[in-house]
Scaffold this motif. Structure first.
Motif, PDB file in Angstrom:
ATOM      1  N   THR A  44       0.720  -1.514  -0.130  1.00 50.83           N
ATOM      2  CA  THR A  44       0.196   0.084  -0.303  1.00 50.83           C
ATOM      3  C   THR A  44       0.827   1.273  -0.261  1.00 50.83           C
ATOM      4  OG1 THR A  44      -1.626   1.016   0.874  1.00 50.83           O
ATOM      5  CG2 THR A  44      -0.334   0.491   2.354  1.00 50.83           C
ATOM      6  N   SER A  45       0.407   2.189   0.385  1.00 51.37           N
ATOM      7  CA  SER A  45       1.032   3.721   0.115  1.00 51.37           C
ATOM      8  C   SER A  45       1.330   3.965   1.619  1.00 51.37           C
ATOM      9  CB  SER A  45      -0.342   4.912  -0.442  1.00 51.37           C
ATOM     10  OG  SER A  45      -0.678   5.170   1.352  1.00 51.37           O
ATOM     11  N   GLY A  46       2.817   4.965   1.301  1.00 50.79           N
ATOM     12  CA  GLY A  46       3.012   5.535   2.607  1.00 50.79           C
ATOM     13  C   GLY A  46       3.954   4.539   2.887  1.00 50.79           C
ATOM     14  N   PRO A  47       3.666   4.175   4.326  1.00 51.57           N
ATOM     15  CA  PRO A  47       4.227   3.073   4.885  1.00 51.57           C
ATOM     16  C   PRO A  47       4.717   1.611   4.466  1.00 51.57           C
ATOM     17  CG  PRO A  47       2.400   3.471   5.661  1.00 51.57           C
ATOM     18  CD  PRO A  47       2.580   4.197   5.276  1.00 51.57           C
ATOM     19  N   GLY A  48       3.828   1.544   4.115  1.00 45.43           N
ATOM     20  CA  GLY A  48       3.836   0.032   3.493  1.00 45.43           C
ATOM     21  C   GLY A  48       4.630  -0.113   2.248  1.00 45.43           C
ATOM     22  N   ALA A  49       5.007   0.543   1.439  1.00 43.46           N
ATOM     23  CA  ALA A  49       5.592   1.642   0.452  1.00 43.46           C
ATOM     24  C   ALA A  49       6.756   1.382   0.512  1.00 43.46           C
ATOM     25  CB  ALA A  49       5.545   2.210  -0.586  1.00 43.46           C
ATOM     26  N   THR A  50       7.372   2.150   1.305  1.00 41.90           N
ATOM     27  CA  THR A  50       8.934   2.858   2.373  1.00 41.90           C
ATOM     28  C   THR A  50       9.081   1.078   2.945  1.00 41.90           C
ATOM     29  OG1 THR A  50       7.758   3.083   4.018  1.00 41.90           O
ATOM     30  CG2 THR A  50       8.853   4.893   2.574  1.00 41.90           C
ATOM     31  N   ASN A  51       8.521   0.200   3.334  1.00 41.91           N
ATOM     32  CA  ASN A  51       8.946  -1.489   3.608  1.00 41.91           C
ATOM     33  C   ASN A  51       9.271  -1.770   2.870  1.00 41.91           C
ATOM     34  OD1 ASN A  51       9.047  -1.161   6.908  1.00 41.91           O
ATOM     35  ND2 ASN A  51       6.739  -1.795   6.563  1.00 41.91           N
ATOM     36  N   LEU A  52       8.729  -1.780   1.058  1.00 43.83           N
ATOM     37  CA  LEU A  52       9.291  -2.671   0.136  1.00 43.83           C
ATOM     38  C   LEU A  52      10.422  -1.618  -0.360  1.00 43.83           C
ATOM     39  CD1 LEU A  52       7.627  -4.588  -1.100  1.00 43.83           C
ATOM     40  CD2 LEU A  52       7.152  -3.173  -3.047  1.00 43.83           C
ATOM     41  N   ILE A  53      11.457  -1.112   0.215  1.00 44.23           N
ATOM     42  CA  ILE A  53      12.617  -0.132  -0.724  1.00 44.23           C
ATOM     43  C   ILE A  53      13.188  -1.196  -0.864  1.00 44.23           C
ATOM     44  CG2 ILE A  53      14.178   1.675  -0.543  1.00 44.23           C
ATOM     45  CD1 ILE A  53      12.311   4.100   0.434  1.00 44.23           C
ATOM     46  N   THR A  54      13.706  -1.582   1.097  1.00 43.13           N
ATOM     47  CA  THR A  54      14.638  -2.390   0.643  1.00 43.13           C
ATOM     48  C   THR A  54      14.862  -4.083  -0.655  1.00 43.13           C
ATOM     49  OG1 THR A  54      15.180  -1.926   2.821  1.00 43.13           O
ATOM     50  CG2 THR A  54      16.139  -4.342   2.326  1.00 43.13           C
ATOM     51  N   ALA A  55      13.260  -4.646  -0.859  1.00 45.41           N
ATOM     52  CA  ALA A  55      13.857  -5.305  -1.209  1.00 45.41           C
ATOM     53  C   ALA A  55      13.792  -5.260  -2.935  1.00 45.41           C
ATOM     54  CB  ALA A  55      12.247  -6.167  -0.795  1.00 45.41           C
ATOM     55  N   ILE A  56      12.821  -3.668  -3.327  1.00 46.19           N
ATOM     56  CA  ILE A  56      13.572  -3.566  -4.400  1.00 46.19           C
ATOM     57  C   ILE A  56      14.769  -3.123  -4.408  1.00 46.19           C
ATOM     58  CG2 ILE A  56      12.673  -1.341  -5.640  1.00 46.19           C
ATOM     59  CD1 ILE A  56      10.378  -1.218  -4.334  1.00 46.19           C
ATOM     60  N   ALA A  57      15.568  -2.240  -2.982  1.00 44.34           N
ATOM     61  CA  ALA A  57      16.774  -1.916  -4.257  1.00 44.34           C
ATOM     62  C   ALA A  57      17.786  -3.423  -4.465  1.00 44.34           C
ATOM     63  CB  ALA A  57      17.591  -1.552  -2.209  1.00 44.34           C
ATOM     64  N   THR A  58      17.356  -4.556  -2.779  1.00 45.18           N
ATOM     65  CA  THR A  58      18.025  -5.994  -2.618  1.00 45.18           C
ATOM     66  C   THR A  58      17.697  -5.819  -5.038  1.00 45.18           C
ATOM     67  OG1 THR A  58      17.597  -6.217  -1.396  1.00 45.18           O
ATOM     68  CG2 THR A  58      18.240  -7.891  -1.783  1.00 45.18           C
ATOM     69  N   ALA A  59      16.940  -6.139  -5.598  1.00 42.81           N
ATOM     70  CA  ALA A  59      16.620  -6.918  -6.634  1.00 42.81           C
ATOM     71  C   ALA A  59      17.489  -6.143  -8.034  1.00 42.81           C
ATOM     72  CB  ALA A  59      15.175  -6.552  -6.894  1.00 42.81           C
ATOM     73  N   TYR A  60      17.443  -4.192  -7.708  1.00 39.56           N
ATOM     74  CA  TYR A  60      18.414  -3.296  -8.481  1.00 39.56           C
ATOM     75  C   TYR A  60      19.820  -4.511  -7.878  1.00 39.56           C
ATOM     76  CZ  TYR A  60      19.440   0.256 -10.869  1.00 39.56           C
ATOM     77  OH  TYR A  60      19.909   1.509 -12.077  1.00 39.56           O
ATOM     78  N   ALA A  61      20.521  -4.852  -7.370  1.00 35.88           N
ATOM     79  CA  ALA A  61      21.414  -4.870  -6.924  1.00 35.88           C
ATOM     80  C   ALA A  61      21.691  -5.485  -7.637  1.00 35.88           C
ATOM     81  CB  ALA A  61      22.196  -4.920  -5.764  1.00 35.88           C
ATOM     82  N   ASP A  62      20.803  -6.889  -7.971  1.00 40.44           N
ATOM     83  CA  ASP A  62      20.908  -8.786  -8.052  1.00 40.44           C
ATOM     84  C   ASP A  62      20.671  -8.662  -9.256  1.00 40.44           C
ATOM     85  OD1 ASP A  62      21.685  -8.912  -5.352  1.00 40.44           O
ATOM     86  OD2 ASP A  62      20.715 -10.206  -4.726  1.00 40.44           O
ATOM     87  N   SER A  63      20.270  -7.754 -10.189  1.00 39.44           N
ATOM     88  CA  SER A  63      19.679  -7.663 -11.417  1.00 39.44           C
ATOM     89  C   SER A  63      18.404  -8.358 -11.043  1.00 39.44           C
ATOM     90  CB  SER A  63      20.703  -8.375 -12.161  1.00 39.44           C
ATOM     91  OG  SER A  63      21.798  -7.372 -12.431  1.00 39.44           O
TER      92      SER A  63
END
Lengths: 160, 540
Positions: free
Chosen positions: B71-90
């Motif tokens: 969801t928006s706000g805290p839900g979305a920011t909680n997802l950031i680490t997973a997004i950043a992980t996927a980015y670094a690992d392609s």
């Protein structure tokens, strides 16, 4: 080493911040940055002047190209492009100094854009180095405020 | 009448998405409601970050984009680490977030976060949807961007009013993005140069990275090295590109790699990097290679990786699979037998100098035994920390997959990623190996595991410490263990019992094989706690 990047980008919200963020994040210098629409309203053109060694210049070019909103990146050296920036400078004058100021303007190709009883606004379109020199010449008269655009550049075609 | 949310679901169905991992909230409720009325399964995770990692595991084993929702706000920011992980690992990840109403954007209202802005450094691309009519095009583009070129996460942020607005589903046409045309084919002139260089080489070495696996080019890679008798090393993300029993395979290079792999890197005259980005843990001192005048061939789909960390003699941009196929079409004379002989000797002579306390489980032997006993096509997910390095160093690759976050190093990755892999392949054996630190970052997902029947087997290497940081403190801070002691808790047996998960306990090497056999054979999920000596070191 100086690098001049002419970057055409999709004219969408957030693109400028993506490009500026990329430079900040990766520690690339921005000496100047100028943005404007092109003849196609969906496309903006950015001119970014940066400095660093060859490896950094190559990385800037590649990282810019990696951005999906970036359509095309061209990198120029100073000799290969026509580069200008616009300076607007407000100077205090008296009857004693006005003639000197006007003379410098006519030599350097600057124009008076606005004249008030005690101050005048001068505009100059020139190469960055020339703009720098002009500012130095104006300093003794008293600079009240100034604004400059940063360089815009376009590729120079060969004569032959 | 369809809504924007219905169209979003249609787009996912078109992309053959059967499962999404997510956590709802008011701003994403219309989408969850449309999912409810569709055939797509929703896995309700216990924290958004884990949902992102599950999608990552799912994407890696299916080799297709997978979807995480918040969801928006805290839900979305909680997802950031997973997004950043996927980015670094392609990893091709599609992150969908709810957003506050369009008219309220920018007013700092309840649960508003500028998530496209916040994620900009870690996404391949992001969208803030302004018009429901754009949804089909945006989804089509998002899947295309995530799964082509260098894979990576794409974020789609959808304001709640856009999800609710009446809309119709008009399938998008083929994607055409003028700013995104990844080079796939590989330039023929550069391919000629590669062949020429390899022909002249005396001591060539291939270093395969995660790019080989992401491009599904493992078979081509194996064929190439076998045909030309070229030795190969891999990065951590490249583990699994080659089977462990391939005589040409010299193991992982780098800080935590095999000494003979690093010997090969130091001694080779041509180093061919394939889908590897020369990160600091793999090649610690790239200038040494430059000084030695090693010829560097760098093959990668992302031109920005070539020359970023290491000067390159022959750059070759293209999809690894396509490029390897082209290289396989070319024939060239080569005889590297002296070089491969030397390396094979080095490998054979290698005696690990790892010491362990016989009152505890030897983690290296454990990983070796476990991975040898797993099914041939099992998925092994390593977490982060000492357990990851022991896993990378000792994992026996057959025909399965080795997943870990070598790029970002996100603790708690293994259990959710393993669950994601299991959701994709319910019949496959999936094993996660983590430490007691990383386990406690992810243990809320045990209920998700049981609730959805995402049965995995997970191993906790228990030593009561954040082992790798403790080891670092041992080497660099005179054994001052600041903030690394995890203490006695929890009682793992009771915890397993609380979730109805089978519990297995190994306190020393004795009975290792039997315990592993029971653990692997057990019905449902299984937790195996290995007592590891708290002062064991990866590097002595």
């Amino acid at each position: 080493m100086k690098g001049i990047f002419s970057v055409t980008v999709e004219n969408r919200y957030g693109v400028l911040s993506k490009i500026a963020g990329l430079f900040a994040r990766r520690g690339f210098n921005i000496n100047s940055l100028a943005v404007g629409e092109t003849d196609d309203r969906n496309i903006s053109s950015m001119t970014i002047v940066s400095s660093g060694d060859e490896r950094i210049m190559e990385q800037i070019e590649k990282q810019l190209n990696k951005k999906i909103d970036v359509i095309k990146v061209r990198r120029f050296t100073e000799g290969k492009c026509v580069m200008r920036e616009l300076l607007m400078i407000k100077i205090a004058y008296t009857n004693a100094t006005r003639a000197d100021i006007m003379q410098i303007c006519s030599i350097t190709g600057a124009h008076v854009a606005d004249l008030a009883p005690k101050t005048m606004v001068i505009e100059l379109t020139a190469k960055t180095t020339k703009v720098d020199r002009f500012i130095k010449l104006m300093q003794p008269f008293g600079i009240i405020e100034m604004a400059r655009t940063g360089a815009v550049a376009i590729q120079r075609d060969l004569n032959d | 009448m369809m809504t924007g949310a219905d169209v979003m679901v249609k787009c996912l169905e078109k992309k053959d998405i059967h499962t999404v991992f997510g956590y709802p909230g008011v701003a994403i409720c219309p989408f969850f409601d449309s999912l409810y009325r569709s055939d797509i399964d929703v896995v309700l995770v216990r924290a958004e970050q884990n949902g992102g990692h599950m999608a990552s595991g799912y994407a890696r084993v299916t080799r297709k984009p997978a979807v995480a929702v918040a969801t928006s706000g805290p839900g979305a920011t909680n997802l950031i680490t997973a997004i950043a992980t996927a980015y670094a690992d392609s990893i091709p990840l599609i992150a969908i977030t709810g957003q506050v109403e369009t008219s309220l954007l920018g007013r700092d209202v309840f649960q508003e976060a500028d998530i496209t802005g916040a994620c900009e450094p870690f996404v391949k691309y992001s969208y803030l949807v302004r018009d429901p009519a754009d949804i089909p095009r945006i989804f089509e583009e998002a899947f295309y961007i995530a799964s082509t070129g260098r894979r990576g996460p794409v974020l789609i942020d959808v304001p709640v009013d856009i999800q609710n607005k009446a809309s119709e589903y008009v399938p998008a046409e083929r994607v055409s993005l003028r700013g995104y045309k990844p080079t796939v084919k590989g330039n023929d002139l550069q391919i000629n140069k590669v062949i020429e260089t390899l022909t002249k080489a005396k001591r060539p070495l291939i270093c395969t990275g995660g790019g080989t696996i992401l491009a599904n080019a493992e078979d081509e890679m194996k064929q190439f090295i076998d045909r030309h008798n070229i030795p190969a090393v891999s990065t951590m993300m490249g583990i699994g590109a080659l089977p462990s029993d391939d005589p040409h395979y010299m193991g992982m290079l780098g800080t935590n790699g095999k000494p003979y792999a690093n010997y090969a890197v130091a001694e080779c005259d041509v180093l061919m990097l394939v889908g590897a980005r020369v990160a600091d843990r793999a090649v610690v001192k790239p200038y040494k290679l430059e000084r030695r005048n090693t010829t560097i061939i760098h093959i990668d789909v992302d031109p920005a990786e070539i020359g970023k960390n290491l000067g390159t003699t022959i750059p070759l941009v293209g999809d690894i699979k396509v490029v390897m196929q082209k290289l396989l079409e070319r024939d060239f004379e080569s005889d590297y037998s002296e070089w491969t002989g030397t390396l094979e000797q080095k490998k054979a002579d290698y005696v690990p100098n790892h010491h362990f306390n016989p009152d505890f489980v030897d983690p290296c032997l454990f990983v070796k035994t476990l991975s040898s006993m797993m099914e041939d096509d099992a998925v092994y997910v390593a977490d982060v920390g000492q357990n990851q390095l022991w896993s990378a160093d000792n994992y026996v690759m057959k025909h399965g997959r080795f997943l870990t976050t070598g790029g970002f190093g996100t603790m708690s990755y293994s259990i959710p990623a393993a669950m994601g892999a299991r959701a994709a392949f319910p019949d496959k054996q999936v094993i996660a190996v983590c430490g007691d630190g990383s386990f406690q970052m992810a243990m809320m997902e045990l209920s998700t595991m049981q609730h959805y029947g995402l049965h995995i087997k997970f191993v906790i290497m228990h030593n009561g410490y954040l082992g790798l940081v403790r080891e670092y403190q041992h080497h660099n801070y005179d054994d001052r263990y600041s903030g690394t002691n995890l203490g006695e808790w929890p009682d793992f047996a009771k915890l397993a019992d609380a979730y109805g998960i089978g519990y297995f306990h190994l306190t020393s090497n004795s009975g290792m094989e039997d315990t592993i056999r029971e653990f692997l054979a057990a019905e449902g999920s299984g937790m195996m706690v290995c007592e590891v000596y708290p002062y064991d070191l990866v590097k002595e």
